[in-house]
Design a protein around this motif. Sequence first.
Motif, PDB file in Angstrom:
ATOM      1  N   ALA A 137     -74.371 -15.683 -51.424  1.00  0.00           N
ATOM      2  CA  ALA A 137     -74.112 -14.723 -52.499  1.00  0.00           C
ATOM      3  C   ALA A 137     -75.381 -14.517 -53.325  1.00  0.00           C
ATOM      4  N   GLU A 138     -76.232 -15.547 -53.389  1.00  0.00           N
ATOM      5  CA  GLU A 138     -77.469 -15.430 -54.144  1.00  0.00           C
ATOM      6  C   GLU A 138     -78.633 -14.944 -53.279  1.00  0.00           C
ATOM      7  N   PHE A 139     -78.770 -15.491 -52.046  1.00  0.00           N
ATOM      8  CA  PHE A 139     -79.982 -15.136 -51.297  1.00  0.00           C
ATOM      9  C   PHE A 139     -79.866 -13.859 -50.460  1.00  0.00           C
ATOM     10  N   ILE A 140     -78.646 -13.488 -50.055  1.00  0.00           N
ATOM     11  CA  ILE A 140     -78.528 -12.264 -49.233  1.00  0.00           C
ATOM     12  C   ILE A 140     -79.017 -11.019 -50.004  1.00  0.00           C
ATOM     13  N   PRO A 141     -78.602 -10.826 -51.275  1.00  0.00           N
ATOM     14  CA  PRO A 141     -79.127  -9.658 -52.004  1.00  0.00           C
ATOM     15  C   PRO A 141     -80.660  -9.648 -52.107  1.00  0.00           C
ATOM     16  N   ILE A 142     -81.265 -10.841 -52.267  1.00  0.00           N
ATOM     17  CA  ILE A 142     -82.732 -10.917 -52.357  1.00  0.00           C
ATOM     18  C   ILE A 142     -83.350 -10.566 -50.999  1.00  0.00           C
ATOM     19  N   ALA A 143     -82.713 -11.046 -49.943  1.00  0.00           N
ATOM     20  CA  ALA A 143     -83.197 -10.729 -48.587  1.00  0.00           C
ATOM     21  C   ALA A 143     -83.065  -9.231 -48.304  1.00  0.00           C
ATOM     22  N   GLU A 144     -82.012  -8.630 -48.860  1.00  0.00           N
ATOM     23  CA  GLU A 144     -81.806  -7.196 -48.633  1.00  0.00           C
ATOM     24  C   GLU A 144     -82.826  -6.361 -49.394  1.00  0.00           C
ATOM     25  N   GLU A 145     -83.015  -6.696 -50.683  1.00  0.00           N
ATOM     26  CA  GLU A 145     -83.962  -5.934 -51.511  1.00  0.00           C
ATOM     27  C   GLU A 145     -85.371  -6.009 -50.972  1.00  0.00           C
ATOM     28  N   SER A 146     -85.741  -7.171 -50.430  1.00  0.00           N
ATOM     29  CA  SER A 146     -87.111  -7.374 -49.969  1.00  0.00           C
ATOM     30  C   SER A 146     -87.320  -6.895 -48.538  1.00  0.00           C
ATOM     31  N   GLY A 147     -86.231  -6.581 -47.849  1.00  0.00           N
ATOM     32  CA  GLY A 147     -86.340  -6.176 -46.444  1.00  0.00           C
ATOM     33  C   GLY A 147     -86.381  -7.365 -45.489  1.00  0.00           C
ATOM     34  N   LEU A 148     -86.427  -8.590 -46.045  1.00  0.00           N
ATOM     35  CA  LEU A 148     -86.490  -9.780 -45.183  1.00  0.00           C
ATOM     36  C   LEU A 148     -85.215  -9.956 -44.357  1.00  0.00           C
ATOM     37  N   ILE A 149     -84.134  -9.283 -44.746  1.00  0.00           N
ATOM     38  CA  ILE A 149     -82.874  -9.358 -43.998  1.00  0.00           C
ATOM     39  C   ILE A 149     -83.048  -8.822 -42.572  1.00  0.00           C
ATOM     40  N   ILE A 150     -84.018  -7.945 -42.379  1.00  0.00           N
ATOM     41  CA  ILE A 150     -84.248  -7.418 -41.024  1.00  0.00           C
ATOM     42  C   ILE A 150     -84.605  -8.568 -40.078  1.00  0.00           C
ATOM     43  N   GLY A 151     -85.572  -9.387 -40.475  1.00  0.00           N
ATOM     44  CA  GLY A 151     -85.978 -10.519 -39.639  1.00  0.00           C
ATOM     45  C   GLY A 151     -84.925 -11.610 -39.593  1.00  0.00           C
ATOM     46  N   LEU A 152     -84.353 -11.929 -40.758  1.00  0.00           N
ATOM     47  CA  LEU A 152     -83.341 -12.988 -40.814  1.00  0.00           C
ATOM     48  C   LEU A 152     -82.077 -12.585 -40.059  1.00  0.00           C
ATOM     49  N   GLY A 153     -81.708 -11.318 -40.166  1.00  0.00           N
ATOM     50  CA  GLY A 153     -80.522 -10.813 -39.480  1.00  0.00           C
ATOM     51  C   GLY A 153     -80.693 -10.856 -37.972  1.00  0.00           C
ATOM     52  N   GLU A 154     -81.889 -10.527 -37.509  1.00  0.00           N
ATOM     53  CA  GLU A 154     -82.160 -10.600 -36.070  1.00  0.00           C
ATOM     54  C   GLU A 154     -82.160 -12.060 -35.623  1.00  0.00           C
ATOM     55  N   TRP A 155     -82.699 -12.930 -36.490  1.00  0.00           N
ATOM     56  CA  TRP A 155     -82.750 -14.355 -36.168  1.00  0.00           C
ATOM     57  C   TRP A 155     -81.339 -14.930 -35.989  1.00  0.00           C
ATOM     58  N   ILE A 156     -80.434 -14.654 -36.934  1.00  0.00           N
ATOM     59  CA  ILE A 156     -79.088 -15.247 -36.833  1.00  0.00           C
ATOM     60  C   ILE A 156     -78.311 -14.638 -35.670  1.00  0.00           C
ATOM     61  N   LEU A 157     -78.568 -13.366 -35.381  1.00  0.00           N
ATOM     62  CA  LEU A 157     -77.903 -12.742 -34.223  1.00  0.00           C
ATOM     63  C   LEU A 157     -78.323 -13.459 -32.935  1.00  0.00           C
ATOM     64  N   ARG A 158     -79.628 -13.735 -32.820  1.00  0.00           N
ATOM     65  CA  ARG A 158     -80.131 -14.410 -31.606  1.00  0.00           C
ATOM     66  C   ARG A 158     -79.583 -15.833 -31.520  1.00  0.00           C
ATOM     67  N   GLU A 159     -79.571 -16.550 -32.668  1.00  0.00           N
ATOM     68  CA  GLU A 159     -78.999 -17.904 -32.713  1.00  0.00           C
ATOM     69  C   GLU A 159     -77.551 -17.908 -32.250  1.00  0.00           C
ATOM     70  N   ALA A 160     -76.766 -16.975 -32.818  1.00  0.00           N
ATOM     71  CA  ALA A 160     -75.326 -16.921 -32.550  1.00  0.00           C
ATOM     72  C   ALA A 160     -75.069 -16.599 -31.079  1.00  0.00           C
ATOM     73  N   CYS A 161     -75.834 -15.650 -30.531  1.00  0.00           N
ATOM     74  CA  CYS A 161     -75.646 -15.276 -29.122  1.00  0.00           C
ATOM     75  C   CYS A 161     -76.058 -16.426 -28.209  1.00  0.00           C
ATOM     76  N   THR A 162     -77.169 -17.083 -28.526  1.00  0.00           N
ATOM     77  CA  THR A 162     -77.637 -18.209 -27.724  1.00  0.00           C
ATOM     78  C   THR A 162     -76.593 -19.329 -27.734  1.00  0.00           C
ATOM     79  N   PHE A 163     -76.052 -19.607 -28.931  1.00  0.00           N
ATOM     80  CA  PHE A 163     -75.057 -20.670 -29.068  1.00  0.00           C
ATOM     81  C   PHE A 163     -73.791 -20.340 -28.271  1.00  0.00           C
ATOM     82  N   ASN A 164     -73.316 -19.112 -28.415  1.00  0.00           N
ATOM     83  CA  ASN A 164     -72.073 -18.750 -27.714  1.00  0.00           C
ATOM     84  C   ASN A 164     -72.275 -18.746 -26.199  1.00  0.00           C
ATOM     85  N   LYS A 165     -73.465 -18.315 -25.756  1.00  0.00           N
ATOM     86  CA  LYS A 165     -73.770 -18.352 -24.313  1.00  0.00           C
ATOM     87  C   LYS A 165     -73.757 -19.796 -23.812  1.00  0.00           C
TER      88      LYS A 165
END
Length: 277
Positions: free
Chosen positions: A75-103
């Motif tokens: 609730a605190e860091f996601i808005p900061i990640a969004e405003e700064s654009g860092l969510i692009i990299g972090l969002g891709e990172w968690i997507l890759r983690e989640a897909c790798t884990f589920n595979k």
Amino acid sequence: RSKDTGKNKFTMFCRNMEEELSRNAQILEILRSAISSKEVYVKYQPQYNISTNTITGFEALMRINNSKLGNISPAEFIPIAEESGLIIGLGEWILREACTFNKSLLDQGFTPCIVSVNISTVQINHPDFVSMVDSVLKETNLPPQYLELEITESTLVSSLIDATILLSNLQNLGVHVSLDDFGTGYSSLNYLTTIPINTLKIDKSFVDNISKNDKDACIADAIIQLAHSIQVDVIAEGVEHEEQLIVLKKKNCDIVQGYIFSKPLLPSALINLLKNT
Ligand code: C2E
Ligand code: MG
Ligand code: MG
Ligand code: MG
């Protein structure tokens, strides 16, 4: 007296603002290096099909643990990640983690589950979003039907791009799409019938009083019936008590996610849970 208090209040206000600024600045720095410093990680919260009593999926939730600030809430860091654009990299990172884990779970022979990943408005508006999802799927070899992207109702309504086109592009990849926090945005129920989605998540705020407040129970009932009439599954979020579960079962809700079954878990703990169920 009043003058003094006013001055003190002002000084205090400035100090709070300064503290907040420096905390935000610190979080921004933490986010910048979170992937390389391994301060970002993922927890997975199981989702239970309440008619079969089995785990059918789990939601990936981002976590940050910093040596100085400790755990920082999304609730605190996601808005900061969004405003700064860092969510692009972090969002891709968690997507890759989640897909790798589920595979890896599929490869270990567990009953297939769907992993769901939250997607921010900022990611949706990025021109390469759909192709990024496509490349992560190819790279991790996760069959697309085992990935679900969670998009909030407000993201769809406020998005710069055409929601219907985006959702059909995602469906063409073969991934599932769910509408998160449903009921909290401003879309009309009618909107549901015009956009291609697979799952609808009833927001915790409706689920909270479902056994105590008739109006909330009626809203949940209407959402579940409408969703089923258009072949959409319903997940109830934030279920904590047995009484809520009883109402949800009576109303034919499909899936439940909440502390009543499990908090978000580290990958190893989720694996243990899957082994024992
Ligand atoms: P959300 O997607 O609606 O996720 C559900 C939130 O409810 C999670 O909070 C989860 O831990 C919490 N929750 C689940 N069951 C219960 C319950 O029974 N009781 C209570 N009190 N809470 C419950 P969390 O992990 O703090 O995440 C908060 C929000 O931050 C998420 O809401 C989502 O909007 C955002 N978020 C988290 N991870 C990511 C991410 O990887 N990317 C993006 N874009 N947003 C994320
Ligand atoms: Mg979610
Ligand atoms: Mg939600
Ligand atoms: Mg939420």
